[in-house]
Design an enzyme around this catalytic site. Structure first.
Site, PDB file in Angstrom:
ATOM      1  N   CYS A  37       0.814  -1.236   0.000  1.00  0.00           N
ATOM      2  CA  CYS A  37       0.000   0.000   0.000  1.00  0.00           C
ATOM      3  C   CYS A  37       0.839   1.274   0.000  1.00  0.00           C
ATOM      4  O   CYS A  37       0.287   2.363  -0.096  1.00  0.00           O
ATOM      5  CB  CYS A  37      -0.973  -0.010   1.178  1.00  0.00           C
ATOM      6  SG  CYS A  37      -0.223   0.453   2.756  1.00  0.00           S
ATOM      7  N   ASP A 268     -21.160  39.817 -37.045  1.00  0.00           N
ATOM      8  CA  ASP A 268     -19.933  40.614 -37.061  1.00  0.00           C
ATOM      9  C   ASP A 268     -20.036  41.723 -36.023  1.00  0.00           C
ATOM     10  O   ASP A 268     -21.119  42.092 -35.598  1.00  0.00           O
ATOM     11  CB  ASP A 268     -19.730  41.236 -38.445  1.00  0.00           C
ATOM     12  CG  ASP A 268     -19.351  40.184 -39.481  1.00  0.00           C
ATOM     13  OD1 ASP A 268     -18.814  39.139 -39.074  1.00  0.00           O
ATOM     14  OD2 ASP A 268     -19.599  40.425 -40.673  1.00  0.00           O
TER      15      ASP A 268
HETATM   16 ZN   LIG Z   1       0.315  -1.516   3.717  1.00  0.00          ZN
END
Ligand SMILES: [Zn+2]
Length: 468
Positions: A37, A268
């Site tokens: 992780c 225009d």
């Molecule tokens: Zn971890």
């Protein structure tokens, strides 16, 4: 085949949730050293992110009471989740069956809810995206995948014709393509290393755009439609364009970071836009304040916004309303089928008789062919365009001056139709009046009507839409 278990280093949380009591897993002292992780799941990391969320929201608050959380995790982490899965079927942690992304979201959701003071939900118009970065293993991960799947990661495959640098990391899409083919044998070749430092992260709030539709009239002959005026000679004054006069008020009112002004065609700078106005829609991006346009409040709110915009000179807007995205996107559909009405105040070098006007009028309806006008040649593709003139009515003012009312297919170049553009528009009004091209010209031009039901109306008797 060796049955030896690949040794891994996990943080305490990943041990509990993923590896359980399986052997050959060491607990690291610093959570960022976790080979799965990268420490993203660590409480101190979650708190750090939460404090940043709180700080950002205090600086620039959103008046939403909920948000959707999106996590953009490092690609290396996704790869490791797959590898660990293949290599360690013996893992028996409490969340070993839960996908990594879900585990991450769960870890963050509740904490961020309390830090932000907003309810995390699955349906909100406010999204919080957190992007985590840990690129230490990006290059070795790419090399690993290149050697395992040489055909998918052919070196120079995408860069043969460009001078881009060779890639140094693998994209999520690339990884996804080979995920199913990463088997245990391939996974065994991967060398797990612990990161040496914490992940970095960045936050991004994004709110669904709000679309406001209406029509504008323009009463000045020196006000461009947009600040990006195509007329190089036009004086550029900040705030002096239809789009700024409309968008700046809306942006300020709703704290939008950005806006986009979309119109049905354009006139225009020296052409006035009269009648009931030209249809437009404003896309307001990333609004901080939407409470005044939620529910049925938008009706009242937009009425007062309309008044603010109309207090400025040279423009008037009407019918301001909020529309859902699907309807906003309809504004430019079928552009060619629309009709526009013009009134041109013209001058002729030679006097023109009633018979000449009658002869010209008898040619209606009329199909003309316009080559790209000389005045826009530099920025438009050269092509021949067929356009229809549906009606043409003259009002003679004196021998040399007259007004002509025209109803034409959208996209007709009116000035060129009148003077002939050196023979590039055929037939021209000059030709139809039997004078030379260039001997008749426009002094003043107004758009009187853009034929489109806009803003789109609900059926009779239906209550107005409520907005979230
Ligand atoms: Zn971890």
């Amino acid at each position: 085949m060796s049955s030896e278990k690949t040794p891994l280093v996990f943080c305490e949380l990943c041990v509990r949730q993923i590896s359980g009591d399986a052997e050959n897993v060491t607990t690291c002292s610093e959570s960022f050293e976790c080979q799965l992780c990268f420490g993203i799941m660590d409480q101190s990391m979650i708190d750090e992110v939460g404090e940043k969320v709180q700080e950002e929201l205090q600086k620039l608050p959103y008046d939403s009471n909920s948000f959707i959380l999106a996590l953009n995790l490092p690609v290396g982490q996704t790869l490791r989740e797959i590898l660990v899965n293949r290599l360690r079927p013996d893992f028996n942690g409490t969340l070993v069956q839960v996908p990594h992304k879900v585990r991450n979201i769960d870890g963050y959701l509740k904490k961020l809810g309390s830090y932000s003071g907003k309810r995390p939900t699955l349906s909100s118009d406010l999204q919080l995206m957190i992007t985590f970065e840990q690129d230490e293993s990006d290059f070795t991960d790419l090399q690993f995948l290149q050697s395992a799947f040489p055909n998918d990661f052919r070196v120079g495959k995408r860069n043969r014709y460009s001078h881009q640098e060779a890639p140094t990391s693998c994209s999520k899409q690339q990884l996804q393509q080979v995920t199913g083919r990463i088997n245990e044998q391939i996974a065994r070749k991967y060398v797990f290393k612990s990161p040496t430092r914490k992940c970095t992260f960045s936050l991004q709030f994004e709110r669904d755009p709000v679309f406001v539709a209406g029509r504008y009239c323009k009463y000045s002959r020196c006000l461009p439609q947009s600040p990006w005026s195509e007329d190089k000679d036009a004086p550029r004054e900040p705030g002096n364009s239809v789009s700024e006069k409309v968008c700046d008020v809306l942006k300020k009112q709703f704290g939008a970071s950005d806006s986009r002004f979309v119109t049905s065609g354009r006139e225009d700078i020296d052409v006035r836009m009269l009648g009931n106005g030209r249809p437009f829609v404003v896309e307001l991006r990333n609004c901080r304040i939407t409470l005044p346009v939620r529910g049925l409040n938008y009706l009242e709110t937009l009425k007062s916004v309309e008044e603010t915009i109309n207090a400025q000179k040279d423009i008037k807007i009407n019918s301001l309303t909020r529309v859902p995205r699907e309807l906003a996107e309809k504004l430019c559909v079928g552009e060619e089928d629309k009709r526009k009405q013009y009134c041109a105040y013209c001058y002729s070098i030679l006097p023109i008789s009633d018979e000449q006007f009658a002869a010209a009028r008898s040619k209606i309806p009329l199909t003309i062919v316009q080559k790209t006008p000389v005045r826009v040649m530099k920025r438009r593709a050269l092509l021949d365009r067929e356009r229809t003139i549906f009606s043409m009515d003259f009002l003679k003012l004196d021998d040399h001056h007259f007004e002509v009312r025209l109803e034409t297919q959208a996209g007709t170049y009116i000035k060129e139709f009148v003077h002939g553009d050196f023979g590039r528009t055929r037939p021209s009004l000059a030709e139809l009046l039997h004078v030379e091209n260039g001997e008749v010209d426009i002094l003043e031009l107004d758009v009187e009507k853009v034929d489109l039901e806009w803003p789109p109306k609900l059926k009779e008797g239906q209550p107005p839409v409520k907005f979230r």
